[in-house]
Write a protein that holds these residues in place. Structure first.
Motif, PDB file in Angstrom:
ATOM      1  N   GLU A   1       3.846  15.073 -10.730  1.00  0.00           N
ATOM      2  CA  GLU A   1       4.272  15.247 -12.121  1.00  0.00           C
ATOM      3  C   GLU A   1       3.214  15.989 -12.919  1.00  0.00           C
ATOM      4  O   GLU A   1       3.525  16.873 -13.732  1.00  0.00           O
ATOM      5  N   ALA A   2       1.947  15.641 -12.682  1.00  0.00           N
ATOM      6  CA  ALA A   2       0.862  16.345 -13.363  1.00  0.00           C
ATOM      7  C   ALA A   2       0.801  17.796 -12.920  1.00  0.00           C
ATOM      8  O   ALA A   2       0.559  18.704 -13.730  1.00  0.00           O
ATOM      9  N   GLY A   3       1.029  18.047 -11.627  1.00  0.00           N
ATOM     10  CA  GLY A   3       1.032  19.413 -11.126  1.00  0.00           C
ATOM     11  C   GLY A   3       2.159  20.229 -11.722  1.00  0.00           C
ATOM     12  O   GLY A   3       1.970  21.408 -12.066  1.00  0.00           O
ATOM     13  N   LEU A   4       3.341  19.632 -11.857  1.00  0.00           N
ATOM     14  CA  LEU A   4       4.456  20.341 -12.474  1.00  0.00           C
ATOM     15  C   LEU A   4       4.113  20.732 -13.902  1.00  0.00           C
ATOM     16  O   LEU A   4       4.418  21.839 -14.352  1.00  0.00           O
ATOM     17  N   GLU A   5       3.443  19.844 -14.617  1.00  0.00           N
ATOM     18  CA  GLU A   5       3.078  20.109 -16.001  1.00  0.00           C
ATOM     19  C   GLU A   5       1.997  21.192 -16.103  1.00  0.00           C
ATOM     20  O   GLU A   5       2.119  22.120 -16.917  1.00  0.00           O
ATOM     21  N   LEU A   6       0.957  21.091 -15.277  1.00  0.00           N
ATOM     22  CA  LEU A   6      -0.166  22.026 -15.390  1.00  0.00           C
ATOM     23  C   LEU A   6       0.109  23.359 -14.685  1.00  0.00           C
ATOM     24  O   LEU A   6      -0.205  24.422 -15.227  1.00  0.00           O
ATOM     25  N   PHE A   7       0.678  23.320 -13.483  1.00  0.00           N
ATOM     26  CA  PHE A   7       0.969  24.563 -12.766  1.00  0.00           C
ATOM     27  C   PHE A   7       2.156  25.289 -13.407  1.00  0.00           C
ATOM     28  O   PHE A   7       2.154  26.507 -13.507  1.00  0.00           O
ATOM     29  N   GLY A   8       3.169  24.507 -13.798  1.00  0.00           N
ATOM     30  CA  GLY A   8       4.376  25.108 -14.360  1.00  0.00           C
ATOM     31  C   GLY A   8       4.272  25.394 -15.840  1.00  0.00           C
ATOM     32  O   GLY A   8       5.144  26.058 -16.404  1.00  0.00           O
ATOM     33  N   GLY A   9       3.225  24.884 -16.477  1.00  0.00           N
ATOM     34  CA  GLY A   9       3.033  25.141 -17.904  1.00  0.00           C
ATOM     35  C   GLY A   9       1.684  25.780 -18.131  1.00  0.00           C
ATOM     36  O   GLY A   9       1.418  26.881 -17.667  1.00  0.00           O
ATOM     37  N   SER A  10       0.833  25.068 -18.797  1.00  0.00           N
ATOM     38  CA  SER A  10      -0.512  25.582 -19.070  1.00  0.00           C
ATOM     39  C   SER A  10      -1.530  24.605 -18.500  1.00  0.00           C
ATOM     40  O   SER A  10      -1.375  23.390 -18.645  1.00  0.00           O
TER      41      SER A  10
ATOM     42  N   ALA B   1      -4.895  14.449 -15.790  1.00  0.00           N
ATOM     43  CA  ALA B   1      -3.526  14.513 -16.293  1.00  0.00           C
ATOM     44  C   ALA B   1      -2.640  13.461 -15.634  1.00  0.00           C
ATOM     45  O   ALA B   1      -1.694  12.955 -16.250  1.00  0.00           O
ATOM     46  N   ALA B   2      -2.943  13.123 -14.378  1.00  0.00           N
ATOM     47  CA  ALA B   2      -2.180  12.097 -13.663  1.00  0.00           C
ATOM     48  C   ALA B   2      -2.642  10.692 -14.017  1.00  0.00           C
ATOM     49  O   ALA B   2      -1.988   9.714 -13.639  1.00  0.00           O
ATOM     50  N   GLY B   3      -3.770  10.588 -14.720  1.00  0.00           N
ATOM     51  CA  GLY B   3      -4.330   9.278 -15.037  1.00  0.00           C
ATOM     52  C   GLY B   3      -4.928   8.603 -13.816  1.00  0.00           C
ATOM     53  O   GLY B   3      -4.971   7.369 -13.739  1.00  0.00           O
ATOM     54  N   LEU B   4      -5.422   9.417 -12.878  1.00  0.00           N
ATOM     55  CA  LEU B   4      -5.988   8.910 -11.642  1.00  0.00           C
ATOM     56  C   LEU B   4      -7.353   9.551 -11.417  1.00  0.00           C
ATOM     57  O   LEU B   4      -7.766  10.430 -12.169  1.00  0.00           O
ATOM     58  N   SER B   5      -8.040   9.136 -10.382  1.00  0.00           N
ATOM     59  CA  SER B   5      -9.378   9.655 -10.112  1.00  0.00           C
ATOM     60  C   SER B   5      -9.322  10.766  -9.069  1.00  0.00           C
ATOM     61  O   SER B   5      -8.341  10.902  -8.323  1.00  0.00           O
ATOM     62  N   THR B   6     -10.402  11.542  -9.004  1.00  0.00           N
ATOM     63  CA  THR B   6     -10.473  12.569  -7.965  1.00  0.00           C
ATOM     64  C   THR B   6     -10.533  11.922  -6.579  1.00  0.00           C
ATOM     65  O   THR B   6     -10.044  12.495  -5.605  1.00  0.00           O
ATOM     66  N   ARG B   7     -11.137  10.738  -6.488  1.00  0.00           N
ATOM     67  CA  ARG B   7     -11.135  10.028  -5.210  1.00  0.00           C
ATOM     68  C   ARG B   7      -9.710   9.760  -4.754  1.00  0.00           C
ATOM     69  O   ARG B   7      -9.370   9.954  -3.582  1.00  0.00           O
ATOM     70  N   GLN B   8      -8.855   9.332  -5.685  1.00  0.00           N
ATOM     71  CA  GLN B   8      -7.459   9.070  -5.342  1.00  0.00           C
ATOM     72  C   GLN B   8      -6.728  10.369  -4.984  1.00  0.00           C
ATOM     73  O   GLN B   8      -5.828  10.371  -4.146  1.00  0.00           O
TER      74      GLN B   8
ATOM     75  N   ALA C   1       0.831  -1.202   0.000  1.00  0.00           N
ATOM     76  CA  ALA C   1       0.000   0.000   0.000  1.00  0.00           C
ATOM     77  C   ALA C   1       0.869   1.256   0.000  1.00  0.00           C
ATOM     78  O   ALA C   1       0.547   2.243  -0.670  1.00  0.00           O
ATOM     79  N   GLN C   2       1.979   1.203   0.719  1.00  0.00           N
ATOM     80  CA  GLN C   2       2.876   2.358   0.761  1.00  0.00           C
ATOM     81  C   GLN C   2       3.499   2.625  -0.604  1.00  0.00           C
ATOM     82  O   GLN C   2       3.659   3.786  -1.019  1.00  0.00           O
ATOM     83  N   GLU C   3       3.853   1.567  -1.308  1.00  0.00           N
ATOM     84  CA  GLU C   3       4.428   1.741  -2.646  1.00  0.00           C
ATOM     85  C   GLU C   3       3.399   2.302  -3.619  1.00  0.00           C
ATOM     86  O   GLU C   3       3.721   3.157  -4.449  1.00  0.00           O
ATOM     87  N   ARG C   4       2.165   1.829  -3.522  1.00  0.00           N
ATOM     88  CA  ARG C   4       1.123   2.347  -4.397  1.00  0.00           C
ATOM     89  C   ARG C   4       0.823   3.810  -4.078  1.00  0.00           C
ATOM     90  O   ARG C   4       0.611   4.622  -4.976  1.00  0.00           O
ATOM     91  N   GLN C   5       0.832   4.134  -2.800  1.00  0.00           N
ATOM     92  CA  GLN C   5       0.600   5.521  -2.401  1.00  0.00           C
ATOM     93  C   GLN C   5       1.701   6.429  -2.945  1.00  0.00           C
ATOM     94  O   GLN C   5       1.427   7.521  -3.465  1.00  0.00           O
ATOM     95  N   ALA C   6       2.958   6.004  -2.823  1.00  0.00           N
ATOM     96  CA  ALA C   6       4.078   6.804  -3.318  1.00  0.00           C
ATOM     97  C   ALA C   6       3.971   7.007  -4.829  1.00  0.00           C
ATOM     98  O   ALA C   6       4.272   8.091  -5.343  1.00  0.00           O
ATOM     99  N   GLU C   7       3.540   5.966  -5.542  1.00  0.00           N
ATOM    100  CA  GLU C   7       3.384   6.078  -6.988  1.00  0.00           C
ATOM    101  C   GLU C   7       2.286   7.065  -7.344  1.00  0.00           C
ATOM    102  O   GLU C   7       2.429   7.885  -8.261  1.00  0.00           O
ATOM    103  N   ARG C   8       1.162   6.999  -6.633  1.00  0.00           N
ATOM    104  CA  ARG C   8       0.077   7.960  -6.898  1.00  0.00           C
ATOM    105  C   ARG C   8       0.535   9.383  -6.624  1.00  0.00           C
ATOM    106  O   ARG C   8       0.265  10.289  -7.422  1.00  0.00           O
ATOM    107  N   ARG C   9       1.215   9.568  -5.517  1.00  0.00           N
ATOM    108  CA  ARG C   9       1.684  10.915  -5.173  1.00  0.00           C
ATOM    109  C   ARG C   9       2.642  11.436  -6.241  1.00  0.00           C
ATOM    110  O   ARG C   9       2.567  12.597  -6.645  1.00  0.00           O
ATOM    111  N   ARG C  10       3.545  10.574  -6.696  1.00  0.00           N
ATOM    112  CA  ARG C  10       4.485  10.974  -7.735  1.00  0.00           C
ATOM    113  C   ARG C  10       3.755  11.404  -8.998  1.00  0.00           C
ATOM    114  O   ARG C  10       4.090  12.421  -9.618  1.00  0.00           O
ATOM    115  N   ARG C  11       2.725  10.654  -9.383  1.00  0.00           N
ATOM    116  CA  ARG C  11       1.982  10.983 -10.593  1.00  0.00           C
ATOM    117  C   ARG C  11       1.213  12.294 -10.449  1.00  0.00           C
ATOM    118  O   ARG C  11       1.144  13.095 -11.389  1.00  0.00           O
ATOM    119  N   PHE C  12       0.648  12.539  -9.277  1.00  0.00           N
ATOM    120  CA  PHE C  12      -0.033  13.816  -9.055  1.00  0.00           C
ATOM    121  C   PHE C  12       0.948  14.982  -9.108  1.00  0.00           C
ATOM    122  O   PHE C  12       0.641  16.040  -9.670  1.00  0.00           O
TER     123      PHE C  12
END
Length: 217
Positions: free
Chosen positions: A30-39, A53-60, A17-28
């Motif tokens: 990365e998406a934030g860097l793209e959207l906040f830092g770009g357009s 953009a992260a390929g995840l759900s709002t629940r996640q 569960a910790q590994e999956r959580q870390a992966e989700r956080r990383r993807r969010f």
């Protein structure tokens, strides 16, 4: 949403569960860097857009963060950590090589500048998107600025002990230099300063050396 949902436990797909959580956080992030830092930028991004953009759900999303500001906060700290690590490595290399003050200071600042400006999204996160968001983010920005001031003061005092710089209180001078870095890189990144990045870095290095050299140099 005011709180995070409970997280699943146990192994799934060979990962904890910790590994999956870390992966989700990383993807969010990365998406934030793209959207906040770009357009479209932080202020025009929604939780739904970031999740897509992260390929995840709002629940996640709400399992990892409370608000979009939490993502911006984490990104701002991450970008500063990357730049701080680059500067620390350059300082260690310069010390190991026994470089004189001017070359050492130039090498450290160029390592910082290369790290933070090598990706335009990092510049925008550091110098534009965080400004004026909230009192919380302003405190965070000032705390990280204070760390950079401490970094410069420590190096200045080390140079003074080696007889390469005047032994004095450098805190105000360091604060002025950090303000110049923030202001100039912000204005350059938004197109207000018509100069190459190399020219910008050269000018800032000259400012830094002017602070650190002995007054009679």
């Amino acid at each position: 949403m005011t709180g995070r949902r409970s997280r699943p436990t146990g192994r799934y797909g060979g990962r904890t569960a910790q590994e999956r959580q870390a992966e989700r956080r990383r993807r969010f992030l990365e998406a934030g860097l793209e959207l906040f830092g770009g357009s479209p930028g932080y202020r025009n991004t929604t939780v739904a857009a970031l999740s897509a953009a992260a390929g995840l759900s709002t629940r996640q999303f709400y399992e990892e963060f409370r608000t979009l500001e939490d993502v911006l906060s984490a990104l701002h700290l991450q970008v500063n950590d990357w730049a701080e690590q680059a500067a620390a490595v350059a300082l260690a290399d310069a010390d190991a090589a026994g470089l004189p003050l001017a070359e050492r200071a130039a090498a450290v600042f160029r390592a910082y500048a290369a790290n933070v400006t090598g990706d335009p999204r990092r510049i925008r996160i550091t110098f534009t998107e965080i400004v004026g968001v909230s009192a919380r983010m302003e405190r965070q920005r000032l705390v990280r600025r204070a760390r950079w001031i401490d970094f410069i003061c420590a190096e200045a005092q080390a140079a003074a002990r080696r007889g390469e710089a005047v032994d004095r209180d450098y805190r105000v001078a360091a604060a002025a230099f950090i303000g110049s870095v923030n202001g100039l890189l912000h204005d350059w990144s938004t197109g207000w300063v018509d100069a190459s990045l190399d020219r910008i870095v050269d000018e800032l290095v000259h400012l830094l050396l002017g602070l650190l050299r002995p007054l009679d140099a």
